[in-house]
Enzyme design. Sequence first.
Site, short mmCIF file in Angstrom:
data_model
loop_
_atom_site.label_atom_id
_atom_site.label_comp_id
_atom_site.label_asym_id
_atom_site.label_seq_id
_atom_site.Cartn_x
_atom_site.Cartn_y
_atom_site.Cartn_z
N HIS A 1 45.51 12.16 36.83
CA HIS A 1 45.48 13.40 37.64
C HIS A 1 46.44 14.46 37.09
O HIS A 1 46.14 15.65 37.15
CB HIS A 1 45.76 13.11 39.11
CG HIS A 1 47.08 12.47 39.39
ND1 HIS A 1 47.44 11.23 38.90
CD2 HIS A 1 48.15 12.91 40.10
CE1 HIS A 1 48.65 10.93 39.31
NE2 HIS A 1 49.10 11.93 40.04
N CYS B 1 17.04 18.05 52.09
CA CYS B 1 16.75 17.41 53.38
C CYS B 1 15.46 17.95 53.99
O CYS B 1 15.13 17.62 55.13
CB CYS B 1 17.92 17.60 54.32
SG CYS B 1 18.48 19.31 54.39
#
Length: 182
Positions: free
Chosen positions: A71, A156
């Site tokens: 990170h 969707c």
Amino acid sequence: MTRILLGVTGSAACFKAVALCSELVQSGHEVQPVLTRSASRLVTPLQFSCVAGCRALDDEWEPSDPAGMDHIILARRADLLLVAPATADFLGQTAAGLATSLLGSLVLAMETEKPRIFVPAMNPRMWSNPAVKRNTATLERDGWMRIGPVSGPTACGEEGEGRMVESAEILSALTSLLQGGE
Ligand SMILES: Cc1cc2nc3c(=O)[nH]c(=O)nc-3n(C[C@H](O)[C@H](O)[C@H](O)COP(=O)(O)O)c2cc1C
């Protein structure tokens, strides 16, 4: 050449990020893909590794850095962070400053002077939800640049604003940003 950190979160539009990654590489950029765990269930990190030419990462506990600090190393090295697609969850986590994934940690480790861009993709009702609006506004106030979403048919089966912007438009927004335009 820009070193781009490409964050990919768990949206039905994840598959578009593979093409985006490929187009960024073909445009001469160096791309390091970082997937969330949800994204890795919808598309595979290996697909991104193939087009990026480097190992796509999705687990902070299986680091590429010998000291385990992906990170920090990735955030330091990158010129720009592009999160596409960005889920409602990502917006909420980022607005709250949470770091429960590799992507979340490197978002916090990234210098805020560097361009940070998010490309939302979600169901139209999710996009119009007050909490999502609030989180989007927080990110923009914190200096993030937003691309989209646009109106159209969503995965969707609904119609409305929430659809991820196509990669050609993302590339052109990026090019104009890198050239110092709007
Ligand atoms: C098939 C499938 C499609 C999904 N598509 C979306 C989406 O387009 N946008 C969104 O915000 N969430 C979507 N979700 C829900 C997210 O995957 C879920 O909120 C997850 O916790 C996001 O995690 P991440 O932000 O760490 O990637 C989807 C979930 C599934 C199972």
